[in-house]
Design a protein around this motif. Structure first.
Motif, short mmCIF file in Angstrom:
data_model
loop_
_atom_site.label_atom_id
_atom_site.label_comp_id
_atom_site.label_asym_id
_atom_site.label_seq_id
_atom_site.Cartn_x
_atom_site.Cartn_y
_atom_site.Cartn_z
N VAL A 1 34.23 24.03 10.57
CA VAL A 1 34.19 24.41 12.12
C VAL A 1 33.20 25.21 12.39
CG1 VAL A 1 35.57 25.52 13.79
CG2 VAL A 1 36.50 23.91 12.27
N ALA A 2 33.00 26.45 11.57
CA ALA A 2 32.02 27.24 11.98
C ALA A 2 30.60 27.06 11.53
CB ALA A 2 32.44 28.82 11.49
N GLU A 3 30.32 26.17 10.42
CA GLU A 3 29.17 26.05 9.94
C GLU A 3 27.92 25.66 10.85
OE1 GLU A 3 26.51 24.14 6.13
OE2 GLU A 3 28.89 23.56 6.59
N PRO A 4 28.12 24.58 11.85
CA PRO A 4 27.13 24.18 12.58
C PRO A 4 26.65 25.37 13.46
CG PRO A 4 28.86 22.56 12.56
CD PRO A 4 29.37 23.81 11.75
N MET A 5 27.58 25.87 14.07
CA MET A 5 27.35 27.12 14.99
C MET A 5 26.56 28.05 14.43
SD MET A 5 30.61 27.38 17.49
CE MET A 5 31.91 27.59 15.85
N LEU A 6 26.87 28.74 12.94
CA LEU A 6 26.40 29.62 12.34
C LEU A 6 25.05 29.23 11.81
CD1 LEU A 6 29.40 31.09 10.42
CD2 LEU A 6 28.43 32.05 12.20
N ALA A 7 24.90 28.13 11.48
CA ALA A 7 23.46 27.50 10.80
C ALA A 7 22.59 27.46 11.87
CB ALA A 7 23.81 26.23 10.24
N SER A 8 22.85 26.85 13.32
CA SER A 8 21.97 26.76 14.26
C SER A 8 21.51 28.30 14.68
CB SER A 8 22.64 26.09 15.36
OG SER A 8 23.54 26.98 15.98
N HIS A 9 22.30 29.04 14.69
CA HIS A 9 22.01 30.55 15.02
C HIS A 9 21.41 31.40 14.17
CE1 HIS A 9 22.19 33.67 17.93
NE2 HIS A 9 22.63 34.67 17.03
N PHE A 10 21.93 31.35 12.78
CA PHE A 10 21.20 32.41 11.75
C PHE A 10 20.45 31.40 10.80
CE2 PHE A 10 24.99 34.33 13.42
CZ PHE A 10 24.73 35.64 13.50
N GLY A 11 20.65 30.27 10.76
CA GLY A 11 19.74 29.46 9.76
C GLY A 11 20.66 29.18 8.42
N ASN A 12 20.25 28.12 7.86
CA ASN A 12 21.08 27.39 6.69
C ASN A 12 21.18 28.12 5.19
OD1 ASN A 12 21.86 24.98 8.18
ND2 ASN A 12 20.00 24.09 7.41
N ALA A 13 20.16 29.32 5.29
CA ALA A 13 20.04 30.03 4.11
C ALA A 13 21.19 30.92 3.71
CB ALA A 13 18.71 31.01 3.95
N ILE A 14 21.93 31.35 5.09
CA ILE A 14 23.15 32.24 4.75
C ILE A 14 24.28 31.77 4.64
CG2 ILE A 14 21.88 34.01 6.28
CD1 ILE A 14 24.35 33.35 7.98
N ILE A 15 24.63 30.42 4.82
CA ILE A 15 25.81 29.82 4.77
C ILE A 15 26.41 29.70 3.42
CG2 ILE A 15 26.72 27.48 5.18
CD1 ILE A 15 25.76 28.64 7.76
N ASP A 16 25.78 29.26 2.38
CA ASP A 16 26.44 29.41 0.94
C ASP A 16 27.07 30.63 0.54
OD1 ASP A 16 26.60 26.69 0.68
OD2 ASP A 16 24.59 26.90 -0.18
#
Length: 63
Positions: free
Chosen positions: A17-32
């Motif tokens: 649920v949260a990954e698309p919102m977080l990735a668009s705001h902070f970038g993909n590098a922080i997700i994992d």
């Protein structure tokens, strides 16, 4: 072993649920790293308290 599966299930459900919102705001590098830390926090919480999980799904359409 079951606790590890539970923490991953919770972390993965939240990530979906949260990954698309977080990735668009902070970038993909922080997700994992973010969700690895979240899974650790979930495991700590599950070790001391039994919880129930509720999934809420909302669908929106554009007019």
């Amino acid at each position: 072993m079951a606790q590890n599966a539970n923490r991953q299930n919770v972390a993965n459900s939240t990530r979906v649920v949260a990954e698309p919102m977080l990735a668009s705001h902070f970038g993909n590098a922080i997700i994992d790293p973010l969700f690895a830390q979240f899974a650790t926090l979930v495991a700590e919480h599950l070790a001391v308290e039994k919880t129930k999980h509720i999934n809420l799904v909302i669908s929106m359409t554009r007019k």
